[in-house]
Design an enzyme around this catalytic site. Structure first.
Site, PDB file in Angstrom:
ATOM      1  N   ASP A  43      12.178  10.207  -8.080  1.00 20.42           N
ATOM      2  CA  ASP A  43      13.500  10.516  -7.059  1.00 20.42           C
ATOM      3  C   ASP A  43      14.114   9.143  -6.756  1.00 20.42           C
ATOM      4  O   ASP A  43      14.807   9.520  -5.897  1.00 20.42           O
ATOM      5  CB  ASP A  43      12.797  11.307  -5.834  1.00 20.42           C
ATOM      6  CG  ASP A  43      11.526  10.668  -5.428  1.00 20.42           C
ATOM      7  OD1 ASP A  43      11.578   9.198  -5.322  1.00 20.42           O
ATOM      8  OD2 ASP A  43      10.555  11.105  -4.834  1.00 20.42           O
ATOM      9  N   ARG A  57      17.813   6.648  -3.420  1.00 20.34           N
ATOM     10  CA  ARG A  57      16.950   7.672  -3.161  1.00 20.34           C
ATOM     11  C   ARG A  57      17.467   8.679  -3.120  1.00 20.34           C
ATOM     12  O   ARG A  57      18.644   9.296  -2.238  1.00 20.34           O
ATOM     13  CB  ARG A  57      16.028   7.352  -1.696  1.00 20.34           C
ATOM     14  CG  ARG A  57      15.051   8.358  -1.558  1.00 20.34           C
ATOM     15  CD  ARG A  57      13.962   8.408  -2.231  1.00 20.34           C
ATOM     16  NE  ARG A  57      13.038   9.351  -1.946  1.00 20.34           N
ATOM     17  CZ  ARG A  57      12.889  10.940  -2.044  1.00 20.34           C
ATOM     18  NH1 ARG A  57      13.835  11.276  -2.437  1.00 20.34           N
ATOM     19  NH2 ARG A  57      11.832  11.357  -1.732  1.00 20.34           N
ATOM     20  N   ASP A  62      11.679  15.578  -3.358  1.00 21.36           N
ATOM     21  CA  ASP A  62      10.624  14.524  -3.550  1.00 21.36           C
ATOM     22  C   ASP A  62       9.685  15.056  -4.457  1.00 21.36           C
ATOM     23  O   ASP A  62       9.617  16.009  -4.844  1.00 21.36           O
ATOM     24  CB  ASP A  62       9.632  14.931  -2.290  1.00 21.36           C
ATOM     25  CG  ASP A  62       8.819  13.848  -1.930  1.00 21.36           C
ATOM     26  OD1 ASP A  62       8.992  12.909  -2.315  1.00 21.36           O
ATOM     27  OD2 ASP A  62       7.649  14.375  -1.392  1.00 21.36           O
ATOM     28  N   THR A  63       9.360  13.896  -5.296  1.00 18.77           N
ATOM     29  CA  THR A  63       8.807  14.062  -6.644  1.00 18.77           C
ATOM     30  C   THR A  63       7.171  13.447  -6.202  1.00 18.77           C
ATOM     31  O   THR A  63       7.304  12.523  -5.442  1.00 18.77           O
ATOM     32  CB  THR A  63       9.237  13.608  -7.899  1.00 18.77           C
ATOM     33  OG1 THR A  63       9.492  11.926  -7.517  1.00 18.77           O
ATOM     34  CG2 THR A  63      10.740  14.188  -7.902  1.00 18.77           C
ATOM     35  N   GLU A  65       4.232  10.928  -6.317  1.00 18.73           N
ATOM     36  CA  GLU A  65       4.200   9.396  -6.404  1.00 18.73           C
ATOM     37  C   GLU A  65       3.661   8.825  -7.805  1.00 18.73           C
ATOM     38  O   GLU A  65       2.665   9.504  -8.364  1.00 18.73           O
ATOM     39  CB  GLU A  65       3.562   9.007  -5.253  1.00 18.73           C
ATOM     40  CG  GLU A  65       3.716   9.173  -3.966  1.00 18.73           C
ATOM     41  CD  GLU A  65       5.083   8.326  -3.797  1.00 18.73           C
ATOM     42  OE1 GLU A  65       5.457   7.222  -4.546  1.00 18.73           O
ATOM     43  OE2 GLU A  65       5.912   8.773  -2.732  1.00 18.73           O
ATOM     44  N   ARG A 108      17.009   1.848   1.354  1.00 19.85           N
ATOM     45  CA  ARG A 108      17.590   2.395   0.195  1.00 19.85           C
ATOM     46  C   ARG A 108      18.770   3.353   0.596  1.00 19.85           C
ATOM     47  O   ARG A 108      18.934   4.016   1.754  1.00 19.85           O
ATOM     48  CB  ARG A 108      16.386   3.334  -0.406  1.00 19.85           C
ATOM     49  CG  ARG A 108      15.131   2.676  -0.992  1.00 19.85           C
ATOM     50  CD  ARG A 108      14.272   3.656  -1.558  1.00 19.85           C
ATOM     51  NE  ARG A 108      13.595   4.718  -0.527  1.00 19.85           N
ATOM     52  CZ  ARG A 108      12.593   5.343  -0.581  1.00 19.85           C
ATOM     53  NH1 ARG A 108      12.064   5.342  -1.625  1.00 19.85           N
ATOM     54  NH2 ARG A 108      12.293   6.162   0.306  1.00 19.85           N
TER      55      ARG A 108
END
Length: 218
Positions: A43, A57, A62-63, A65, A108
């Site tokens: 992501d 970002r 959300d992916t 980690e 970010r």
């Protein structure tokens, strides 16, 4: 100083304060498009925007980690990163759209990234490799990402695939089977009964944990 100059000064000051209050940051030049430099993880991507390499970002997705030094590689994390690499290759031209807050606490840039008019944020969720999340007050892309996530769940793909051992559906199935098997092996001793009870507790805990995780993505 003339009244006219004071008026324009007031307008300029008000505009500056308004941008500051909303957390927006203005990049020099045209920040509505850029060129992909590299994919960081599922992501996050580095994009050259207005002549500067900028870490972006993707908003409302959300992916798992893969690169956080404080976390182990999570289920489907490598797959999410590889999928984003298949969507965004170095040199690709992309368009960027923003929401209320333009940067996060890590510095970010927060954005919706479009390639060929397709929202990449949602494309990740459509593959079942990310979940829709709200980063208040940034919710601009949430509905589209959530719709893509729901479609992935209906197809049982990616994080919703019960055939992949690490996914939540697979763990729920495993917990259910473990719990059902307890009744098929009656205890012949106090020690065995305690062992069965321990297995039951573990199965229930796994089920509750999976249920809690599911509640965060629905």
């Amino acid at each position: 100083m003339s009244t006219k100059k004071l008026t324009w000064l007031s307008v300029g000051l008000t505009a500056a304060l308004t941008f500051g209050a909303t957390g927006c940051s203005i990049l020099p030049g045209n920040d509505s498009n850029g060129t992909v430099v590299k994919v960081v993880d599922g992501d996050t991507v580095d994009i050259r925007i207005a002549g500067e390499d900028t870490r972006v970002r993707l908003l409302n997705i959300d992916t798992p980690e893969t690169v956080d030094p404080n976390k182990s590689v999570e289920c489907m994390g490598p797959e999410a990163s590889e999928h984003l690499k298949s969507l965004l290759a170095p040199g690709d031209k992309v368009d960027l759209e923003y929401d209320i807050e333009r940067t996060d606490k890590y510095g970010r840039t927060l954005a919706g990234v479009y390639k060929d008019k397709s929202l990449v944020n949602a494309d990740i969720a459509a593959a079942g490799l990310g979940i829709a999340v709200k980063y208040e007050p940034n919710v601009r892309f949430y509905d589209e990402v959530l719709q893509a996530q729901n479609e992935a769940a209906a197809k049982a793909t990616g994080l919703f695939d019960p055939s992949a051992a690490c996914t939540i559906p697979a763990q729920l199935e495993e917990a259910t089977q473990a719990f059902e098997q307890l009744g098929e092996a009656p205890a012949e001793s106090v020690k065995e009964a305690e062992s069965l009870a321990g297995e039951a507790a573990a199965a229930i805990a796994l089920g509750h944990g999976a249920k809690s995780a599911l509640s965060k993505i629905t």
